[in-house]
Design an enzyme around this catalytic site. Sequence first.
Site, PDB file in Angstrom:
ATOM      1  N   GLU A 218       2.695  99.346  95.863  1.00 18.01           N
ATOM      2  CA  GLU A 218       1.774  98.316  96.350  1.00 18.01           C
ATOM      3  C   GLU A 218       2.256  96.927  95.964  1.00 18.01           C
ATOM      4  O   GLU A 218       2.309  96.003  96.782  1.00 18.01           O
ATOM      5  CB  GLU A 218       0.376  98.562  95.793  1.00 18.01           C
ATOM      6  CG  GLU A 218      -0.663  97.571  96.276  1.00 18.01           C
ATOM      7  CD  GLU A 218      -0.792  97.605  97.777  1.00 18.01           C
ATOM      8  OE1 GLU A 218      -0.381  96.611  98.423  1.00 18.01           O
ATOM      9  OE2 GLU A 218      -1.273  98.596  98.321  1.00 18.01           O
TER      10      GLU A 218
ATOM     11  N   ASP B 199       3.526  94.013  98.667  1.00 17.07           N
ATOM     12  CA  ASP B 199       2.835  92.732  98.801  1.00 17.07           C
ATOM     13  C   ASP B 199       3.783  91.557  98.598  1.00 17.07           C
ATOM     14  O   ASP B 199       3.795  90.592  99.375  1.00 17.07           O
ATOM     15  CB  ASP B 199       1.692  92.652  97.782  1.00 17.07           C
ATOM     16  CG  ASP B 199       0.595  93.660  98.035  1.00 17.07           C
ATOM     17  OD1 ASP B 199       0.522  94.203  99.156  1.00 17.07           O
ATOM     18  OD2 ASP B 199      -0.199  93.917  97.111  1.00 17.07           O
TER      19      ASP B 199
ATOM     20  N   SER C 115      -2.525  97.750 103.601  1.00 11.21           N
ATOM     21  CA  SER C 115      -1.974  96.977 102.480  1.00 11.21           C
ATOM     22  C   SER C 115      -0.920  95.977 102.924  1.00 11.21           C
ATOM     23  O   SER C 115      -0.786  94.914 102.328  1.00 11.21           O
ATOM     24  CB  SER C 115      -1.315  97.922 101.470  1.00 11.21           C
ATOM     25  OG  SER C 115      -2.232  98.406 100.546  1.00 11.21           O
TER      26      SER C 115
END
Length: 521
Positions: free
Chosen positions: A244, A248, A440
Amino acid sequence: MPNSARTPIPGSSRPTFADAEAVGPVSPDTSITVTLVLRRRTELDESLVTGPETVTTEEFARRYGAADEDLARVREVLTAAGLSITETHVGARRVTVRGPVSALTEVFGTELSVVRTRDSAGSTADHRVRSGPLSVPAALDGIVTAVLGLDDRPQARAQFRLHAAPAAAQSFTPDQLGAFYNFPAGTDGTGRTIAIIELGGGFAPADISTYFAGLKIPAPTVTAVEVDGAKNAPTGDPNSADGEVMLDIEVAGALAPGAQQLVYFAPNTDQGFLDAVTTAVHATPTPTAVSISWGQSEDQWTAQARTAMDQAFADAAALGVTVCAASGDNGSTDGQSDGAQHADFPASSPHALACGGTHLEGTPPTIASETVWNSSGGGATGGGVSDTFAVPAFQSTAGVPTRAGGGTGRGVPDVAGNADPATGYQVLVDGQRIVVGGTSAVAPLWAALLARLAQGTGRNLGLVHTQLYQGVRAGAVQPGFHDITSGNNGAYAAAPGWDACTGLGTPDGAALLQALQNPTT
Protein backbone atom coordinates in the site's frame (compact mmCIF):
# COMPACT_ATOMS: atom_id res chain seq x y z
CA MET A 1 -17.98 8.38 40.53
CA PRO A 2 -21.79 7.91 40.82
CA ASN A 3 -23.89 7.47 37.66
CA SER A 4 -25.89 10.64 38.47
CA ALA A 5 -22.67 12.64 37.99
CA ARG A 6 -22.05 11.21 34.52
CA THR A 7 -23.19 11.92 30.97
CA PRO A 8 -23.06 9.45 28.07
CA ILE A 9 -20.98 10.33 24.99
CA PRO A 10 -23.35 10.04 22.01
CA GLY A 11 -22.25 7.49 19.42
CA SER A 12 -19.55 5.93 21.60
CA SER A 13 -21.04 2.46 21.96
CA ARG A 14 -18.80 -0.43 20.87
CA PRO A 15 -19.93 -3.98 20.06
CA THR A 16 -18.19 -6.97 21.57
CA PHE A 17 -15.16 -8.01 19.49
CA ALA A 18 -16.39 -11.18 17.76
CA ASP A 19 -14.20 -14.10 16.70
CA ALA A 20 -11.51 -13.41 19.28
CA GLU A 21 -10.16 -15.34 22.24
CA ALA A 22 -10.67 -13.69 25.61
CA VAL A 23 -7.36 -13.32 27.44
CA GLY A 24 -8.38 -11.36 30.54
CA PRO A 25 -8.69 -7.85 31.94
CA VAL A 26 -6.13 -5.16 31.20
CA SER A 27 -3.88 -4.58 34.20
CA PRO A 28 -5.13 -1.49 36.07
CA ASP A 29 -1.55 -0.19 36.30
CA THR A 30 -1.04 -0.24 32.51
CA SER A 31 -0.45 3.29 31.22
CA ILE A 32 -2.11 4.19 27.91
CA THR A 33 -2.72 7.30 25.84
CA VAL A 34 -6.12 8.34 24.49
CA THR A 35 -7.32 11.14 22.23
CA LEU A 36 -10.21 13.40 23.17
CA VAL A 37 -12.03 15.46 20.57
CA LEU A 38 -13.68 18.62 21.87
CA ARG A 39 -16.55 20.67 20.47
CA ARG A 40 -15.89 23.64 18.22
CA ARG A 41 -15.70 27.15 19.64
CA THR A 42 -18.18 28.18 16.92
CA GLU A 43 -19.95 26.06 14.32
CA LEU A 44 -18.04 25.91 11.05
CA ASP A 45 -19.42 28.28 8.40
CA GLU A 46 -20.84 26.08 5.63
CA SER A 47 -19.92 28.64 2.97
CA LEU A 48 -16.30 28.31 4.07
CA VAL A 49 -16.52 24.52 3.64
CA THR A 50 -17.98 24.74 0.13
CA GLY A 51 -15.47 27.38 -0.92
CA PRO A 52 -13.84 28.95 -2.75
CA GLU A 53 -12.84 31.08 0.26
CA THR A 54 -10.34 29.42 2.61
CA VAL A 55 -8.60 30.38 5.85
CA THR A 56 -5.13 29.84 7.27
CA THR A 57 -4.52 27.27 9.99
CA GLU A 58 -3.97 30.08 12.50
CA GLU A 59 -7.23 31.84 11.62
CA PHE A 60 -9.08 28.53 11.61
CA ALA A 61 -7.86 27.70 15.12
CA ARG A 62 -8.87 31.15 16.38
CA ARG A 63 -12.36 31.02 14.88
CA TYR A 64 -13.33 27.34 14.97
CA GLY A 65 -10.90 25.52 17.25
CA ALA A 66 -11.43 24.41 20.83
CA ALA A 67 -12.39 27.20 23.25
CA ASP A 68 -9.90 28.19 25.94
CA GLU A 69 -12.49 27.64 28.68
CA ASP A 70 -13.25 24.12 27.37
CA LEU A 71 -9.56 23.23 27.34
CA ALA A 72 -9.19 24.55 30.87
CA ARG A 73 -12.21 22.58 32.10
CA VAL A 74 -10.90 19.36 30.55
CA ARG A 75 -7.51 19.89 32.13
CA GLU A 76 -9.04 20.62 35.53
CA VAL A 77 -11.32 17.56 35.57
CA LEU A 78 -8.84 15.06 34.16
CA THR A 79 -5.83 16.09 36.21
CA ALA A 80 -7.98 15.87 39.34
CA ALA A 81 -8.72 12.29 38.29
CA GLY A 82 -5.02 11.41 38.14
CA LEU A 83 -4.50 11.81 34.39
CA SER A 84 -1.93 13.87 32.47
CA ILE A 85 -2.55 16.13 29.50
CA THR A 86 0.38 15.43 27.17
CA GLU A 87 -0.64 17.48 24.12
CA THR A 88 -3.32 19.88 22.94
CA HIS A 89 -4.06 21.06 19.40
CA VAL A 90 -6.50 23.94 19.39
CA GLY A 91 -7.30 23.87 15.67
CA ALA A 92 -7.87 20.12 15.53
CA ARG A 93 -9.71 20.28 18.90
CA ARG A 94 -7.54 17.36 19.96
CA VAL A 95 -6.41 16.69 23.54
CA THR A 96 -4.02 13.80 24.26
CA VAL A 97 -4.41 12.26 27.70
CA ARG A 98 -2.22 9.66 29.41
CA GLY A 99 -2.67 7.71 32.58
CA PRO A 100 -3.25 4.33 34.21
CA VAL A 101 -6.10 2.14 33.00
CA SER A 102 -7.66 2.31 36.48
CA ALA A 103 -8.09 6.10 36.21
CA LEU A 104 -9.12 6.12 32.55
CA THR A 105 -11.82 3.48 32.98
CA GLU A 106 -13.19 5.34 36.01
CA VAL A 107 -13.31 8.69 34.19
CA PHE A 108 -14.85 7.30 31.00
CA GLY A 109 -17.15 4.71 32.57
CA THR A 110 -15.95 1.50 30.95
CA GLU A 111 -13.92 -1.66 31.42
CA LEU A 112 -11.02 -2.85 29.28
CA SER A 113 -10.05 -6.40 28.47
CA VAL A 114 -7.53 -8.15 26.22
CA VAL A 115 -8.53 -10.42 23.33
CA ARG A 116 -6.35 -12.45 20.98
CA THR A 117 -6.96 -12.76 17.24
CA ARG A 118 -5.42 -15.14 14.75
CA ASP A 119 -5.00 -14.39 11.03
CA SER A 120 -5.14 -16.83 8.11
CA ALA A 121 -1.39 -17.45 8.39
CA GLY A 122 -1.72 -18.42 12.05
CA SER A 123 -0.11 -15.28 13.47
CA THR A 124 -1.68 -13.93 16.65
CA ALA A 125 -2.15 -10.41 17.95
CA ASP A 126 -3.52 -9.07 21.22
CA HIS A 127 -5.88 -6.11 21.32
CA ARG A 128 -7.28 -3.97 24.09
CA VAL A 129 -11.09 -3.81 23.74
CA ARG A 130 -14.20 -2.47 25.40
CA SER A 131 -17.93 -2.82 24.75
CA GLY A 132 -20.94 -0.60 25.35
CA PRO A 133 -21.02 3.21 25.59
CA LEU A 134 -18.62 5.66 27.21
CA SER A 135 -19.52 8.47 29.57
CA VAL A 136 -17.82 11.50 31.07
CA PRO A 137 -18.15 13.42 34.31
CA ALA A 138 -21.10 15.81 34.09
CA ALA A 139 -18.68 18.77 34.17
CA LEU A 140 -17.55 17.73 30.66
CA ASP A 141 -21.06 17.27 29.24
CA GLY A 142 -21.13 18.57 25.66
CA ILE A 143 -17.46 19.53 25.75
CA VAL A 144 -15.99 16.11 24.91
CA THR A 145 -17.49 14.71 21.68
CA ALA A 146 -15.26 11.65 21.22
CA VAL A 147 -12.83 9.52 23.23
CA LEU A 148 -10.62 7.33 21.05
CA GLY A 149 -7.83 4.90 21.94
CA LEU A 150 -9.21 3.04 24.94
CA ASP A 151 -10.03 0.28 22.45
CA ASP A 152 -7.18 -0.41 20.01
CA ARG A 153 -8.77 -3.04 17.72
CA PRO A 154 -7.79 -2.62 14.02
CA GLN A 155 -10.02 -0.06 12.32
CA ALA A 156 -9.29 -0.17 8.59
CA ARG A 157 -8.00 -2.32 5.74
CA ALA A 158 -5.77 -1.28 2.86
CA GLN A 159 -7.73 -1.13 -0.40
CA PHE A 160 -5.14 -2.72 -2.71
CA ARG A 161 -4.86 -6.08 -4.50
CA LEU A 162 -1.84 -7.76 -6.03
CA HIS A 163 -2.25 -9.43 -9.40
CA ALA A 164 -1.69 -13.17 -8.96
CA ALA A 165 0.24 -13.50 -12.23
CA PRO A 166 1.88 -10.14 -13.04
CA ALA A 167 3.31 -11.36 -16.34
CA ALA A 168 -0.22 -12.10 -17.57
CA ALA A 169 -1.63 -8.69 -16.68
CA GLN A 170 -2.06 -5.85 -19.16
CA SER A 171 -0.40 -3.42 -16.82
CA PHE A 172 0.73 0.19 -16.96
CA THR A 173 3.17 2.51 -15.29
CA PRO A 174 1.45 5.36 -13.41
CA ASP A 175 2.67 7.97 -15.88
CA GLN A 176 0.96 6.01 -18.66
CA LEU A 177 -2.29 6.45 -16.74
CA GLY A 178 -1.53 10.16 -16.76
CA ALA A 179 -1.38 9.97 -20.56
CA PHE A 180 -4.67 8.04 -20.76
CA TYR A 181 -6.31 10.62 -18.54
CA ASN A 182 -4.73 13.62 -20.29
CA PHE A 183 -3.13 15.14 -17.20
CA PRO A 184 -2.57 18.83 -17.99
CA ALA A 185 0.68 19.66 -19.79
CA GLY A 186 3.01 22.18 -18.18
CA THR A 187 2.19 21.01 -14.66
CA ASP A 188 3.96 18.55 -12.34
CA GLY A 189 2.72 19.59 -8.89
CA THR A 190 5.63 21.92 -8.17
CA GLY A 191 5.00 24.03 -5.07
CA ARG A 192 2.30 21.66 -3.78
CA THR A 193 2.24 19.11 -0.97
CA ILE A 194 0.50 15.73 -1.01
CA ALA A 195 -0.15 14.13 2.38
CA ILE A 196 -0.48 10.33 2.38
CA ILE A 197 -2.07 8.45 5.29
CA GLU A 198 -0.64 5.01 6.11
CA LEU A 199 -1.73 2.67 8.92
CA GLY A 200 1.14 0.20 8.63
CA GLY A 201 4.12 -0.83 6.55
CA GLY A 202 6.82 1.40 5.22
CA PHE A 203 9.09 2.34 2.33
CA ALA A 204 12.76 1.91 1.50
CA PRO A 205 14.37 5.03 -0.01
CA ALA A 206 16.45 2.79 -2.29
CA ASP A 207 13.27 1.40 -3.86
CA ILE A 208 12.02 4.92 -4.54
CA SER A 209 15.29 5.90 -6.23
CA THR A 210 15.38 2.73 -8.33
CA TYR A 211 11.73 2.97 -9.37
CA PHE A 212 11.83 6.56 -10.57
CA ALA A 213 15.18 6.10 -12.28
CA GLY A 214 13.56 3.31 -14.26
CA LEU A 215 10.70 5.61 -15.26
CA LYS A 216 13.17 8.40 -16.08
CA ILE A 217 11.11 10.70 -13.87
CA PRO A 218 12.70 12.81 -11.12
CA ALA A 219 12.09 11.15 -7.76
CA PRO A 220 9.77 13.15 -5.50
CA THR A 221 10.81 14.35 -2.08
CA VAL A 222 9.27 11.87 0.36
CA THR A 223 9.32 12.46 4.12
CA ALA A 224 7.98 10.09 6.77
CA VAL A 225 6.02 11.65 9.65
CA GLU A 226 5.49 9.66 12.86
CA VAL A 227 2.08 9.81 14.54
CA ASP A 228 1.23 8.20 17.91
CA GLY A 229 4.52 6.32 17.95
CA ALA A 230 4.14 4.63 14.54
CA LYS A 231 7.14 4.73 12.23
CA ASN A 232 8.17 4.03 8.66
CA ALA A 233 8.66 0.29 9.19
CA PRO A 234 8.84 -1.78 6.00
CA THR A 235 8.24 -5.49 6.59
CA GLY A 236 9.98 -6.80 3.48
CA ASP A 237 6.74 -8.43 2.25
CA PRO A 238 5.11 -6.79 -0.80
CA ASN A 239 1.77 -8.35 0.18
CA SER A 240 1.84 -6.54 3.53
CA ALA A 241 1.02 -2.88 4.09
CA ASP A 242 4.33 -2.15 2.33
CA GLY A 243 2.44 -2.76 -0.92
CA GLU A 244 0.00 0.00 0.00
CA VAL A 245 2.68 2.45 1.04
CA MET A 246 4.78 2.04 -2.09
CA LEU A 247 1.76 2.05 -4.41
CA ASP A 248 0.66 5.39 -2.97
CA ILE A 249 4.11 6.96 -3.12
CA GLU A 250 4.91 5.70 -6.62
CA VAL A 251 1.55 6.59 -8.18
CA ALA A 252 1.52 10.08 -6.66
CA GLY A 253 5.19 10.62 -7.45
CA ALA A 254 5.04 9.46 -11.06
CA LEU A 255 2.03 11.68 -11.77
CA ALA A 256 3.09 14.75 -9.75
CA PRO A 257 6.88 14.46 -9.34
CA GLY A 258 7.19 18.13 -8.43
CA ALA A 259 4.94 17.82 -5.38
CA GLN A 260 6.42 17.19 -1.95
CA GLN A 261 5.09 14.05 -0.26
CA LEU A 262 4.56 13.78 3.48
CA VAL A 263 3.72 10.20 4.49
CA TYR A 264 1.97 10.03 7.87
CA PHE A 265 2.44 6.69 9.64
CA ALA A 266 -0.04 5.92 12.42
CA PRO A 267 -1.36 2.85 14.25
CA ASN A 268 -4.27 1.07 12.61
CA THR A 269 -6.86 2.17 15.18
CA ASP A 270 -9.62 4.75 15.07
CA GLN A 271 -7.42 6.95 17.27
CA GLY A 272 -4.37 6.56 15.02
CA PHE A 273 -6.38 7.13 11.84
CA LEU A 274 -7.97 10.34 13.14
CA ASP A 275 -4.74 11.65 14.66
CA ALA A 276 -2.92 11.11 11.34
CA VAL A 277 -5.61 12.94 9.39
CA THR A 278 -5.83 15.92 11.74
CA THR A 279 -2.04 16.19 11.94
CA ALA A 280 -1.83 16.21 8.14
CA VAL A 281 -4.71 18.62 7.55
CA HIS A 282 -3.51 21.20 10.07
CA ALA A 283 0.17 20.99 9.04
CA THR A 284 2.28 23.84 7.72
CA PRO A 285 2.52 24.18 4.78
CA THR A 286 -1.11 23.29 4.17
CA PRO A 287 -1.30 20.29 1.84
CA THR A 288 -3.14 20.51 -1.46
CA ALA A 289 -4.50 16.99 -1.13
CA VAL A 290 -4.64 14.14 1.38
CA SER A 291 -4.60 10.62 -0.08
CA ILE A 292 -6.31 7.86 1.93
CA SER A 293 -6.28 4.28 0.67
CA TRP A 294 -7.56 2.70 3.90
CA GLY A 295 -11.16 2.22 4.97
CA GLN A 296 -13.86 -0.02 6.35
CA SER A 297 -17.61 -0.48 6.03
CA GLU A 298 -19.54 2.38 7.63
CA ASP A 299 -21.14 0.10 10.19
CA GLN A 300 -17.75 -1.07 11.47
CA TRP A 301 -17.03 2.40 12.89
CA THR A 302 -18.40 3.95 16.05
CA ALA A 303 -20.58 6.96 15.33
CA GLN A 304 -18.27 9.17 17.43
CA ALA A 305 -15.26 8.19 15.30
CA ARG A 306 -17.15 8.67 12.01
CA THR A 307 -18.35 12.09 13.10
CA ALA A 308 -14.89 13.16 14.28
CA MET A 309 -13.35 12.06 10.97
CA ASP A 310 -16.03 13.76 8.88
CA GLN A 311 -15.52 16.96 10.86
CA ALA A 312 -11.77 16.71 10.24
CA PHE A 313 -12.50 16.52 6.50
CA ALA A 314 -14.74 19.59 6.80
CA ASP A 315 -11.81 21.34 8.49
CA ALA A 316 -9.69 20.30 5.52
CA ALA A 317 -12.13 21.85 3.05
CA ALA A 318 -12.15 25.15 4.96
CA LEU A 319 -8.34 25.14 4.83
CA GLY A 320 -8.38 24.48 1.06
CA VAL A 321 -7.39 20.80 1.32
CA THR A 322 -9.02 18.08 -0.80
CA VAL A 323 -9.27 14.65 0.85
CA CYS A 324 -9.19 11.74 -1.64
CA ALA A 325 -10.44 8.40 -0.27
CA ALA A 326 -10.57 4.95 -1.89
CA SER A 327 -14.15 3.66 -2.16
CA GLY A 328 -13.30 0.01 -1.43
CA ASP A 329 -12.42 -3.17 -3.32
CA ASN A 330 -15.30 -5.44 -2.34
CA GLY A 331 -18.21 -4.30 -4.47
CA SER A 332 -21.53 -2.96 -3.26
CA THR A 333 -21.51 -5.12 -0.10
CA ASP A 334 -18.09 -3.75 0.93
CA GLY A 335 -17.19 -7.30 1.92
CA GLN A 336 -19.84 -7.60 4.64
CA SER A 337 -21.66 -10.92 5.02
CA ASP A 338 -25.05 -9.71 6.26
CA GLY A 339 -26.62 -9.72 2.80
CA ALA A 340 -27.00 -5.92 2.78
CA GLN A 341 -25.26 -3.23 0.74
CA HIS A 342 -22.65 -1.06 2.45
CA ALA A 343 -20.64 2.04 1.60
CA ASP A 344 -17.02 2.26 2.73
CA PHE A 345 -15.92 4.96 5.16
CA PRO A 346 -14.17 7.41 5.07
CA ALA A 347 -15.01 7.55 1.33
CA SER A 348 -18.70 7.96 2.22
CA SER A 349 -18.04 11.23 4.03
CA PRO A 350 -19.55 14.05 1.96
CA HIS A 351 -16.34 15.99 2.64
CA ALA A 352 -14.13 13.34 1.00
CA LEU A 353 -13.64 12.86 -2.75
CA ALA A 354 -14.62 9.19 -3.06
CA CYS A 355 -12.52 7.37 -5.65
CA GLY A 356 -13.96 4.32 -7.44
CA GLY A 357 -12.37 1.90 -9.88
CA THR A 358 -12.46 0.83 -13.53
CA HIS A 359 -11.02 -1.78 -15.88
CA LEU A 360 -9.07 0.08 -18.59
CA GLU A 361 -7.71 -1.25 -21.86
CA GLY A 362 -5.75 0.62 -24.49
CA THR A 363 -2.39 1.87 -25.67
CA PRO A 364 -1.33 5.21 -24.15
CA PRO A 365 -2.64 7.78 -24.71
CA THR A 366 -5.70 6.16 -26.30
CA ILE A 367 -8.33 4.39 -24.19
CA ALA A 368 -9.83 1.52 -26.17
CA SER A 369 -12.43 0.67 -23.53
CA GLU A 370 -13.15 1.43 -19.90
CA THR A 371 -15.73 -0.36 -17.77
CA VAL A 372 -16.61 -0.82 -14.12
CA TRP A 373 -14.01 -2.88 -12.25
CA ASN A 374 -15.69 -6.14 -11.28
CA SER A 375 -13.28 -9.03 -11.72
CA SER A 376 -14.21 -12.67 -12.04
CA GLY A 377 -10.97 -13.35 -10.18
CA GLY A 378 -12.19 -11.39 -7.18
CA GLY A 379 -12.57 -7.73 -6.32
CA ALA A 380 -14.86 -4.96 -7.50
CA THR A 381 -15.08 -1.25 -6.98
CA GLY A 382 -16.89 -0.11 -3.88
CA GLY A 383 -19.86 2.15 -4.37
CA GLY A 384 -23.43 2.68 -3.31
CA VAL A 385 -25.50 4.87 -1.04
CA SER A 386 -24.50 5.82 2.50
CA ASP A 387 -26.53 4.61 5.46
CA THR A 388 -25.07 7.42 7.55
CA PHE A 389 -24.75 10.63 5.55
CA ALA A 390 -27.55 12.52 3.80
CA VAL A 391 -27.42 13.47 0.12
CA PRO A 392 -25.12 16.52 0.00
CA ALA A 393 -26.24 19.62 -1.86
CA PHE A 394 -23.70 19.11 -4.65
CA GLN A 395 -25.28 15.71 -5.47
CA SER A 396 -28.91 16.78 -5.22
CA THR A 397 -29.45 16.79 -9.00
CA ALA A 398 -26.97 14.02 -9.90
CA GLY A 399 -29.53 11.21 -9.82
CA VAL A 400 -28.31 9.35 -6.72
CA PRO A 401 -30.68 6.38 -6.40
CA THR A 402 -32.43 5.17 -3.30
CA ARG A 403 -30.19 2.66 -1.57
CA ALA A 404 -30.71 -1.00 -2.36
CA GLY A 405 -32.32 -1.54 1.04
CA GLY A 406 -34.48 1.59 0.81
CA GLY A 407 -33.90 5.20 1.82
CA THR A 408 -31.69 8.01 0.51
CA GLY A 409 -28.13 9.05 1.27
CA ARG A 410 -24.81 10.34 0.00
CA GLY A 411 -23.82 8.59 -3.24
CA VAL A 412 -20.40 6.92 -3.55
CA PRO A 413 -18.07 7.33 -5.42
CA ASP A 414 -17.59 10.81 -6.85
CA VAL A 415 -14.91 9.97 -9.42
CA ALA A 416 -12.97 6.96 -10.68
CA GLY A 417 -9.77 5.69 -12.23
CA ASN A 418 -8.13 2.45 -13.32
CA ALA A 419 -8.19 -0.08 -10.46
CA ASP A 420 -8.49 -3.63 -11.80
CA PRO A 421 -5.33 -5.64 -10.96
CA ALA A 422 -5.72 -7.24 -14.40
CA THR A 423 -5.02 -3.79 -15.91
CA GLY A 424 -3.04 -2.65 -12.90
CA TYR A 425 -0.06 -0.53 -11.95
CA GLN A 426 3.56 -1.60 -12.30
CA VAL A 427 5.26 -0.82 -8.98
CA LEU A 428 8.40 -1.73 -7.06
CA VAL A 429 7.86 -2.95 -3.50
CA ASP A 430 10.55 -4.38 -1.22
CA GLY A 431 12.81 -4.88 -4.21
CA GLN A 432 10.19 -6.81 -6.19
CA ARG A 433 8.45 -5.63 -9.34
CA ILE A 434 4.76 -6.43 -9.07
CA VAL A 435 1.41 -5.40 -10.53
CA VAL A 436 -1.12 -3.92 -8.14
CA GLY A 437 -4.70 -2.72 -8.43
CA GLY A 438 -7.49 -1.63 -6.16
CA THR A 439 -9.15 1.70 -5.51
CA SER A 440 -6.05 2.31 -3.38
CA ALA A 441 -4.34 3.36 -6.59
CA VAL A 442 -7.10 5.79 -7.53
CA ALA A 443 -6.83 7.96 -4.40
CA PRO A 444 -3.16 8.92 -5.01
CA LEU A 445 -3.89 9.28 -8.75
CA TRP A 446 -6.54 11.90 -7.99
CA ALA A 447 -4.37 13.51 -5.31
CA ALA A 448 -1.62 13.94 -7.91
CA LEU A 449 -4.08 15.32 -10.44
CA LEU A 450 -5.38 17.81 -7.87
CA ALA A 451 -1.82 18.94 -7.15
CA ARG A 452 -1.38 19.65 -10.85
CA LEU A 453 -4.78 21.32 -11.15
CA ALA A 454 -3.95 23.49 -8.14
CA GLN A 455 -0.65 24.43 -9.76
CA GLY A 456 -2.47 25.26 -13.00
CA THR A 457 -5.16 27.36 -11.35
CA GLY A 458 -2.87 28.92 -8.77
CA ARG A 459 -5.10 27.91 -5.85
CA ASN A 460 -5.92 24.96 -3.66
CA LEU A 461 -9.29 23.46 -4.51
CA GLY A 462 -10.67 22.34 -1.14
CA LEU A 463 -14.12 20.78 -1.50
CA VAL A 464 -13.63 20.44 -5.24
CA HIS A 465 -16.92 18.53 -5.43
CA THR A 466 -18.85 21.79 -5.67
CA GLN A 467 -16.99 22.56 -8.90
CA LEU A 468 -16.89 19.03 -10.32
CA TYR A 469 -20.67 18.62 -9.86
CA GLN A 470 -21.56 22.16 -10.95
CA GLY A 471 -24.66 22.04 -13.16
CA VAL A 472 -24.86 18.25 -12.89
CA ARG A 473 -27.95 16.55 -14.28
CA ALA A 474 -28.97 12.92 -13.95
CA GLY A 475 -27.93 10.97 -17.05
CA ALA A 476 -25.73 13.76 -18.45
CA VAL A 477 -21.94 13.70 -18.86
CA GLN A 478 -20.06 16.25 -16.80
CA PRO A 479 -17.35 18.43 -18.43
CA GLY A 480 -13.88 17.03 -17.84
CA PHE A 481 -14.93 13.39 -17.47
CA HIS A 482 -14.95 10.16 -19.45
CA ASP A 483 -18.36 8.67 -18.70
CA ILE A 484 -18.33 4.96 -17.77
CA THR A 485 -21.57 3.29 -18.85
CA SER A 486 -20.85 -0.45 -18.79
CA GLY A 487 -20.59 -2.89 -15.89
CA ASN A 488 -21.74 -3.20 -12.29
CA ASN A 489 -20.36 -3.65 -8.78
CA GLY A 490 -23.08 -5.96 -7.54
CA ALA A 491 -26.27 -4.13 -6.62
CA TYR A 492 -25.51 -1.02 -8.71
CA ALA A 493 -24.91 -0.67 -12.45
CA ALA A 494 -23.10 1.91 -14.55
CA ALA A 495 -25.26 4.29 -16.57
CA PRO A 496 -24.92 7.60 -18.42
CA GLY A 497 -23.96 10.39 -16.02
CA TRP A 498 -23.25 9.85 -12.34
CA ASP A 499 -23.63 6.28 -11.07
CA ALA A 500 -22.86 4.36 -7.87
CA CYS A 501 -19.99 2.45 -9.50
CA THR A 502 -17.73 5.11 -11.03
CA GLY A 503 -19.35 8.39 -9.98
CA LEU A 504 -18.95 11.12 -12.60
CA GLY A 505 -16.36 8.99 -14.42
CA THR A 506 -12.62 9.07 -15.01
CA PRO A 507 -10.77 12.35 -15.61
CA ASP A 508 -9.77 14.30 -18.66
CA GLY A 509 -7.20 16.37 -16.80
CA ALA A 510 -6.74 19.12 -19.38
CA ALA A 511 -10.49 19.57 -19.73
CA LEU A 512 -10.87 19.70 -15.95
CA LEU A 513 -8.21 22.39 -15.72
CA GLN A 514 -10.05 24.42 -18.33
CA ALA A 515 -13.35 23.98 -16.48
CA LEU A 516 -11.78 25.03 -13.17
CA GLN A 517 -10.14 28.07 -14.76
CA ASN A 518 -13.39 29.13 -16.41
CA PRO A 519 -16.19 28.14 -14.02
CA THR A 520 -19.75 28.73 -15.12
CA THR A 521 -22.09 30.63 -12.84
